[in-house]
Design an enzyme around this catalytic site. Sequence first.
Site, PDB file in Angstrom:
ATOM      1  N   CYS A 199       0.862  -1.184   0.000  1.00 22.96           N
ATOM      2  CA  CYS A 199       0.000   0.000   0.000  1.00 22.96           C
ATOM      3  C   CYS A 199       0.899   1.234   0.000  1.00 22.96           C
ATOM      4  O   CYS A 199       2.097   1.125  -0.261  1.00 22.96           O
ATOM      5  CB  CYS A 199      -0.972  -0.015   1.181  1.00 22.96           C
ATOM      6  SG  CYS A 199      -0.183  -0.096   2.802  1.00 22.96           S
ATOM      7  N   THR A 200       0.360   2.394   0.300  1.00 28.09           N
ATOM      8  CA  THR A 200       1.124   3.643   0.177  1.00 28.09           C
ATOM      9  C   THR A 200       2.293   3.720   1.158  1.00 28.09           C
ATOM     10  O   THR A 200       3.441   3.930   0.770  1.00 28.09           O
ATOM     11  CB  THR A 200       0.206   4.860   0.389  1.00 28.09           C
ATOM     12  OG1 THR A 200      -0.915   4.753  -0.478  1.00 28.09           O
ATOM     13  CG2 THR A 200       0.950   6.154   0.105  1.00 28.09           C
TER      14      THR A 200
END
Length: 343
Positions: A199-200
Amino acid sequence: MQLYNKLSAEERAQLIDEAGKDRLTISFYQYHQIGNPQVFRDHLFITWDQLEVLGRIYVAKEGINAQLSLPADRFHEFKEHLDSISFLKDIRLNIAVEQDNKSFLKLKVKVRDKIVADGLNDDLFDVTNKGVHLDAEEFNKLLADPNTICVDMRNHYESEIGHFEGAITPDVDTFRDSLDIIEADLKDHKEDKNLLMYCTGGIRCEKASAYYKYKGFKNVFQLEGGIIEYTRQVNAKGIENKFKGKNFVFDHRKSERISEDVVSNCHQCGEPCDTHVNCANEACHLLFIQCDSCKEKMEECCSDNCKEINALPYEEQKELRKGKSNSNKIFKKGRSEVLKFKK
Protein backbone atom coordinates in the site's frame (compact mmCIF):
# COMPACT_ATOMS: atom_id res chain seq x y z
CA MET A 1 -4.23 27.53 25.17
CA GLN A 2 -4.64 26.90 21.44
CA LEU A 3 -5.90 23.38 20.66
CA TYR A 4 -7.20 23.88 17.12
CA ASN A 5 -6.09 25.47 13.86
CA LYS A 6 -7.12 29.13 13.61
CA LEU A 7 -5.77 30.10 10.20
CA SER A 8 -7.34 29.53 6.81
CA ALA A 9 -5.48 27.64 4.09
CA GLU A 10 -4.91 30.93 2.24
CA GLU A 11 -3.47 32.65 5.31
CA ARG A 12 -1.19 29.68 6.00
CA ALA A 13 0.01 29.57 2.37
CA GLN A 14 0.97 33.23 2.62
CA LEU A 15 2.91 32.62 5.84
CA ILE A 16 4.79 29.74 4.20
CA ASP A 17 5.76 32.00 1.30
CA GLU A 18 6.88 34.74 3.66
CA ALA A 19 8.94 32.33 5.77
CA GLY A 20 10.89 31.20 2.69
CA LYS A 21 11.83 27.89 4.33
CA ASP A 22 11.96 24.48 2.72
CA ARG A 23 9.54 22.01 4.29
CA LEU A 24 9.62 18.23 4.55
CA THR A 25 6.56 16.07 3.91
CA ILE A 26 6.57 13.02 6.19
CA SER A 27 4.25 10.18 7.13
CA PHE A 28 4.31 7.50 9.82
CA TYR A 29 1.99 5.23 11.77
CA GLN A 30 2.11 3.04 14.84
CA TYR A 31 -0.34 0.59 16.32
CA HIS A 32 -0.27 0.93 20.10
CA GLN A 33 -2.86 0.94 22.86
CA ILE A 34 -3.47 4.57 23.88
CA GLY A 35 -5.38 4.95 27.13
CA ASN A 36 -6.75 8.45 26.57
CA PRO A 37 -6.62 9.46 22.88
CA GLN A 38 -8.04 12.94 23.55
CA VAL A 39 -5.32 13.86 26.05
CA PHE A 40 -2.66 12.46 23.68
CA ARG A 41 -4.22 14.37 20.79
CA ASP A 42 -4.12 17.68 22.68
CA HIS A 43 -0.50 17.10 23.69
CA LEU A 44 0.48 16.52 20.07
CA PHE A 45 -1.34 19.60 18.82
CA ILE A 46 0.17 21.94 21.40
CA THR A 47 3.71 20.68 20.76
CA TRP A 48 3.51 20.37 16.99
CA ASP A 49 1.80 23.72 16.49
CA GLN A 50 4.83 25.34 18.12
CA LEU A 51 7.09 23.42 15.71
CA GLU A 52 5.10 24.75 12.72
CA VAL A 53 3.86 21.27 11.84
CA LEU A 54 0.97 21.09 9.37
CA GLY A 55 -0.90 17.96 8.37
CA ARG A 56 -3.63 15.42 8.97
CA ILE A 57 -3.16 13.20 12.02
CA TYR A 58 -5.56 10.58 13.34
CA VAL A 59 -5.33 9.31 16.91
CA ALA A 60 -7.34 6.38 18.28
CA LYS A 61 -7.14 3.86 21.08
CA GLU A 62 -5.31 1.57 18.63
CA GLY A 63 -2.56 4.06 17.73
CA ILE A 64 -1.63 6.96 15.46
CA ASN A 65 -1.64 7.62 11.70
CA ALA A 66 0.16 10.82 10.67
CA GLN A 67 0.74 12.63 7.39
CA LEU A 68 2.36 16.01 7.83
CA SER A 69 4.90 18.61 6.81
CA LEU A 70 7.28 20.77 8.84
CA PRO A 71 10.17 23.18 8.26
CA ALA A 72 13.25 21.16 7.35
CA ASP A 73 15.32 23.06 9.91
CA ARG A 74 13.01 21.87 12.71
CA PHE A 75 13.14 18.19 11.82
CA HIS A 76 15.54 17.31 14.65
CA GLU A 77 13.30 19.03 17.23
CA PHE A 78 10.35 17.08 15.86
CA LYS A 79 12.30 13.82 15.98
CA GLU A 80 13.37 14.49 19.57
CA HIS A 81 9.73 14.94 20.52
CA LEU A 82 8.76 11.66 18.87
CA ASP A 83 11.62 9.89 20.67
CA SER A 84 10.34 11.25 23.99
CA ILE A 85 7.15 9.20 23.48
CA SER A 86 7.97 5.58 24.33
CA PHE A 87 6.01 3.86 21.55
CA LEU A 88 7.21 6.35 18.92
CA LYS A 89 10.91 6.22 19.77
CA ASP A 90 13.02 5.43 16.67
CA ILE A 91 9.91 4.99 14.55
CA ARG A 92 10.49 4.81 10.79
CA LEU A 93 9.52 8.07 9.09
CA ASN A 94 8.48 7.92 5.44
CA ILE A 95 9.91 11.03 3.80
CA ALA A 96 8.12 12.02 0.59
CA VAL A 97 9.75 11.26 -2.75
CA GLU A 98 8.73 14.66 -4.12
CA GLN A 99 8.66 17.64 -1.77
CA ASP A 100 6.18 20.52 -1.87
CA ASN A 101 6.19 23.30 0.71
CA LYS A 102 2.38 23.47 0.52
CA SER A 103 1.55 19.77 0.73
CA PHE A 104 -0.48 20.62 3.85
CA LEU A 105 -1.91 23.99 4.83
CA LYS A 106 -3.54 23.25 8.20
CA LEU A 107 -2.75 21.25 11.31
CA LYS A 108 -5.59 18.82 11.99
CA VAL A 109 -5.21 16.31 14.80
CA LYS A 110 -8.39 14.28 15.18
CA VAL A 111 -9.54 11.56 17.52
CA ARG A 112 -11.10 8.68 15.61
CA ASP A 113 -12.47 5.24 16.42
CA LYS A 114 -9.70 3.78 14.26
CA ILE A 115 -6.60 5.13 12.57
CA VAL A 116 -7.72 3.45 9.33
CA ALA A 117 -11.38 2.77 8.57
CA ASP A 118 -11.26 -1.00 8.08
CA GLY A 119 -14.66 -2.10 9.40
CA LEU A 120 -13.06 -4.99 11.29
CA ASN A 121 -13.83 -6.30 14.77
CA ASP A 122 -10.35 -6.32 16.30
CA ASP A 123 -11.54 -8.50 19.19
CA LEU A 124 -11.79 -11.46 16.81
CA PHE A 125 -8.09 -11.71 15.96
CA ASP A 126 -4.63 -10.77 17.15
CA VAL A 127 -3.72 -7.56 15.32
CA THR A 128 -0.06 -8.00 16.34
CA ASN A 129 0.21 -11.37 14.54
CA LYS A 130 1.30 -9.68 11.31
CA GLY A 131 2.73 -10.90 8.05
CA VAL A 132 6.44 -10.99 7.23
CA HIS A 133 7.85 -7.53 6.48
CA LEU A 134 9.97 -7.24 3.33
CA ASP A 135 12.40 -4.58 2.17
CA ALA A 136 12.55 -3.51 -1.49
CA GLU A 137 15.05 -6.19 -2.56
CA GLU A 138 13.13 -8.98 -0.81
CA PHE A 139 9.87 -7.68 -2.24
CA ASN A 140 11.23 -7.77 -5.81
CA LYS A 141 12.45 -11.33 -5.31
CA LEU A 142 9.11 -12.59 -4.02
CA LEU A 143 7.24 -10.61 -6.67
CA ALA A 144 9.13 -12.58 -9.33
CA ASP A 145 8.23 -15.93 -7.73
CA PRO A 146 5.54 -17.67 -9.87
CA ASN A 147 4.05 -18.98 -6.63
CA THR A 148 3.24 -15.43 -5.48
CA ILE A 149 -0.01 -13.50 -5.73
CA CYS A 150 0.64 -9.77 -5.34
CA VAL A 151 -2.29 -7.62 -4.22
CA ASP A 152 -2.59 -3.83 -4.20
CA MET A 153 -4.39 -2.93 -0.94
CA ARG A 154 -5.26 0.56 -2.15
CA ASN A 155 -8.40 1.90 -3.83
CA HIS A 156 -9.16 2.03 -7.56
CA TYR A 157 -8.25 5.70 -8.01
CA GLU A 158 -4.86 5.08 -6.40
CA SER A 159 -3.86 1.98 -8.35
CA GLU A 160 -5.21 3.43 -11.61
CA ILE A 161 -2.26 5.84 -11.92
CA GLY A 162 0.42 3.45 -10.65
CA HIS A 163 0.99 -0.12 -9.44
CA PHE A 164 3.52 -2.93 -9.29
CA GLU A 165 4.01 -5.17 -12.30
CA GLY A 166 1.56 -8.07 -12.27
CA ALA A 167 -0.32 -6.92 -9.17
CA ILE A 168 -4.02 -7.53 -8.65
CA THR A 169 -5.71 -4.12 -8.33
CA PRO A 170 -9.20 -4.51 -6.81
CA ASP A 171 -11.86 -2.17 -8.20
CA VAL A 172 -12.90 -0.82 -4.80
CA ASP A 173 -13.67 2.59 -3.33
CA THR A 174 -12.46 1.92 0.23
CA PHE A 175 -10.02 -0.27 2.13
CA ARG A 176 -12.84 -1.99 4.01
CA ASP A 177 -14.43 -2.98 0.67
CA SER A 178 -11.27 -4.75 -0.47
CA LEU A 179 -10.75 -7.08 2.51
CA ASP A 180 -13.61 -9.53 1.92
CA ILE A 181 -13.38 -9.30 -1.87
CA ILE A 182 -9.72 -10.30 -1.84
CA GLU A 183 -10.35 -13.16 0.58
CA ALA A 184 -13.17 -14.50 -1.61
CA ASP A 185 -11.12 -14.22 -4.80
CA LEU A 186 -8.11 -16.01 -3.27
CA LYS A 187 -9.95 -18.56 -1.08
CA ASP A 188 -8.52 -21.49 -3.06
CA HIS A 189 -4.93 -20.37 -2.50
CA LYS A 190 -4.76 -19.88 1.27
CA GLU A 191 -2.12 -22.58 1.69
CA ASP A 192 -0.36 -23.01 -1.65
CA LYS A 193 0.46 -19.40 -2.61
CA ASN A 194 2.44 -16.48 -1.19
CA LEU A 195 0.11 -13.56 -0.46
CA LEU A 196 2.20 -10.45 -1.07
CA MET A 197 0.62 -7.08 -0.25
CA TYR A 198 1.55 -3.42 -0.57
CA CYS A 199 0.00 0.00 0.00
CA THR A 200 1.12 3.64 0.18
CA GLY A 201 3.02 3.70 3.47
CA GLY A 202 2.36 0.29 5.01
CA ILE A 203 -0.47 0.96 7.43
CA ARG A 204 -3.25 -0.80 5.52
CA CYS A 205 -1.10 -3.92 5.01
CA GLU A 206 -0.25 -3.96 8.71
CA LYS A 207 -3.87 -4.63 9.64
CA ALA A 208 -4.73 -6.67 6.53
CA SER A 209 -1.85 -9.10 7.02
CA ALA A 210 -3.02 -9.97 10.56
CA TYR A 211 -6.60 -10.30 9.31
CA TYR A 212 -5.67 -12.66 6.48
CA LYS A 213 -3.57 -14.81 8.79
CA TYR A 214 -6.63 -15.07 11.03
CA LYS A 215 -8.63 -16.06 7.94
CA GLY A 216 -6.30 -18.97 7.22
CA PHE A 217 -3.70 -17.66 4.78
CA LYS A 218 -0.43 -19.42 5.60
CA ASN A 219 2.18 -17.36 3.75
CA VAL A 220 1.48 -13.66 4.23
CA PHE A 221 4.00 -10.96 3.32
CA GLN A 222 3.90 -7.16 3.18
CA LEU A 223 6.08 -4.39 1.78
CA GLU A 224 7.47 -2.59 4.81
CA GLY A 225 7.03 1.16 4.58
CA GLY A 226 4.91 0.76 1.46
CA ILE A 227 5.58 2.35 -1.90
CA ILE A 228 7.19 5.40 -0.28
CA GLU A 229 9.92 3.43 1.51
CA TYR A 230 10.31 1.09 -1.47
CA THR A 231 11.09 4.07 -3.72
CA ARG A 232 13.59 5.45 -1.22
CA GLN A 233 15.44 2.13 -1.13
CA VAL A 234 15.33 1.76 -4.91
CA ASN A 235 16.92 5.19 -5.34
CA ALA A 236 19.44 4.77 -2.51
CA LYS A 237 20.61 1.25 -3.39
CA GLY A 238 20.19 1.14 -7.16
CA ILE A 239 17.57 -1.64 -6.95
CA GLU A 240 15.44 -2.33 -10.03
CA ASN A 241 12.17 -0.41 -9.82
CA LYS A 242 9.15 -2.68 -10.34
CA PHE A 243 6.58 0.06 -9.69
CA LYS A 244 5.08 1.66 -12.78
CA GLY A 245 3.61 5.16 -12.81
CA LYS A 246 2.70 7.45 -9.93
CA ASN A 247 2.05 6.88 -6.24
CA PHE A 248 -1.19 8.56 -5.11
CA VAL A 249 -0.75 10.58 -1.90
CA PHE A 250 -3.36 12.19 0.36
CA ASP A 251 -2.23 15.80 0.39
CA HIS A 252 -2.24 18.77 -1.96
CA ARG A 253 0.37 17.12 -4.21
CA LYS A 254 -2.05 14.24 -4.97
CA SER A 255 0.78 12.06 -6.33
CA GLU A 256 4.50 11.38 -6.55
CA ARG A 257 6.09 10.20 -9.79
CA ILE A 258 7.87 6.88 -9.26
CA SER A 259 8.58 5.97 -12.89
CA GLU A 260 8.12 7.70 -16.23
CA ASP A 261 5.43 5.20 -17.27
CA VAL A 262 1.94 6.66 -17.76
CA VAL A 263 -0.44 3.77 -17.08
CA SER A 264 -3.76 5.65 -17.04
CA ASN A 265 -5.73 8.00 -19.28
CA CYS A 266 -7.62 11.28 -19.18
CA HIS A 267 -11.16 10.57 -18.03
CA GLN A 268 -12.54 13.10 -20.51
CA CYS A 269 -10.72 12.42 -23.80
CA GLY A 270 -8.94 9.10 -23.26
CA GLU A 271 -5.43 10.34 -23.98
CA PRO A 272 -2.57 9.01 -21.80
CA CYS A 273 -2.54 11.03 -18.58
CA ASP A 274 -2.05 10.46 -14.85
CA THR A 275 -2.80 13.88 -13.34
CA HIS A 276 -5.54 13.90 -10.72
CA VAL A 277 -7.53 17.10 -10.20
CA ASN A 278 -10.65 18.11 -8.30
CA CYS A 279 -13.52 19.68 -10.23
CA ALA A 280 -13.34 23.46 -9.90
CA ASN A 281 -17.06 23.60 -9.08
CA GLU A 282 -16.95 23.52 -5.26
CA ALA A 283 -20.42 21.96 -5.14
CA CYS A 284 -18.98 18.98 -7.02
CA HIS A 285 -15.25 18.72 -6.21
CA LEU A 286 -15.08 15.35 -8.01
CA LEU A 287 -11.63 13.76 -8.11
CA PHE A 288 -10.75 12.65 -11.63
CA ILE A 289 -7.91 12.47 -14.17
CA GLN A 290 -7.67 15.41 -16.58
CA CYS A 291 -5.07 16.25 -19.23
CA ASP A 292 -3.88 19.83 -19.94
CA SER A 293 -5.95 20.07 -23.11
CA CYS A 294 -9.20 19.12 -21.35
CA LYS A 295 -8.25 21.30 -18.39
CA GLU A 296 -8.18 24.33 -20.68
CA LYS A 297 -11.27 23.32 -22.65
CA MET A 298 -13.36 22.43 -19.59
CA GLU A 299 -11.96 25.22 -17.40
CA GLU A 300 -10.86 22.65 -14.76
CA CYS A 301 -14.36 21.16 -14.49
CA CYS A 302 -15.61 17.59 -14.89
CA SER A 303 -18.70 18.42 -16.99
CA ASP A 304 -20.39 21.15 -18.99
CA ASN A 305 -22.92 21.58 -16.18
CA CYS A 306 -20.16 22.17 -13.62
CA LYS A 307 -18.43 24.49 -16.08
CA GLU A 308 -21.59 26.63 -16.31
CA ILE A 309 -22.02 26.72 -12.52
CA ASN A 310 -18.38 27.59 -11.94
CA ALA A 311 -18.67 30.55 -14.32
CA LEU A 312 -21.40 32.12 -12.16
CA PRO A 313 -20.57 34.82 -9.59
CA TYR A 314 -19.49 33.29 -6.29
CA GLU A 315 -22.58 34.52 -4.42
CA GLU A 316 -24.84 32.85 -6.99
CA GLN A 317 -22.92 29.59 -6.56
CA LYS A 318 -23.48 29.82 -2.81
CA GLU A 319 -27.20 30.34 -3.34
CA LEU A 320 -27.38 27.25 -5.54
CA ARG A 321 -25.73 25.18 -2.82
CA LYS A 322 -28.00 26.50 -0.08
CA GLY A 323 -30.29 23.89 1.44
CA LYS A 324 -28.96 21.05 -0.73
CA SER A 325 -29.17 17.71 1.05
CA ASN A 326 -26.57 16.15 -1.24
CA SER A 327 -22.96 16.83 -0.42
CA ASN A 328 -20.34 17.28 -3.11
CA LYS A 329 -18.70 14.35 -4.84
CA ILE A 330 -15.37 14.57 -3.08
CA PHE A 331 -15.60 10.89 -2.11
CA LYS A 332 -16.78 9.67 -5.53
CA LYS A 333 -13.19 9.49 -6.81
CA GLY A 334 -13.91 9.28 -10.52
CA ARG A 335 -17.21 7.38 -10.19
CA SER A 336 -19.28 9.66 -12.40
CA GLU A 337 -21.24 9.03 -15.58
CA VAL A 338 -20.05 12.36 -17.02
CA LEU A 339 -16.55 10.91 -17.41
CA LYS A 340 -16.53 9.04 -20.71
CA PHE A 341 -13.17 7.33 -20.28
CA LYS A 342 -13.16 6.40 -16.61
CA LYS A 343 -12.01 2.87 -15.83
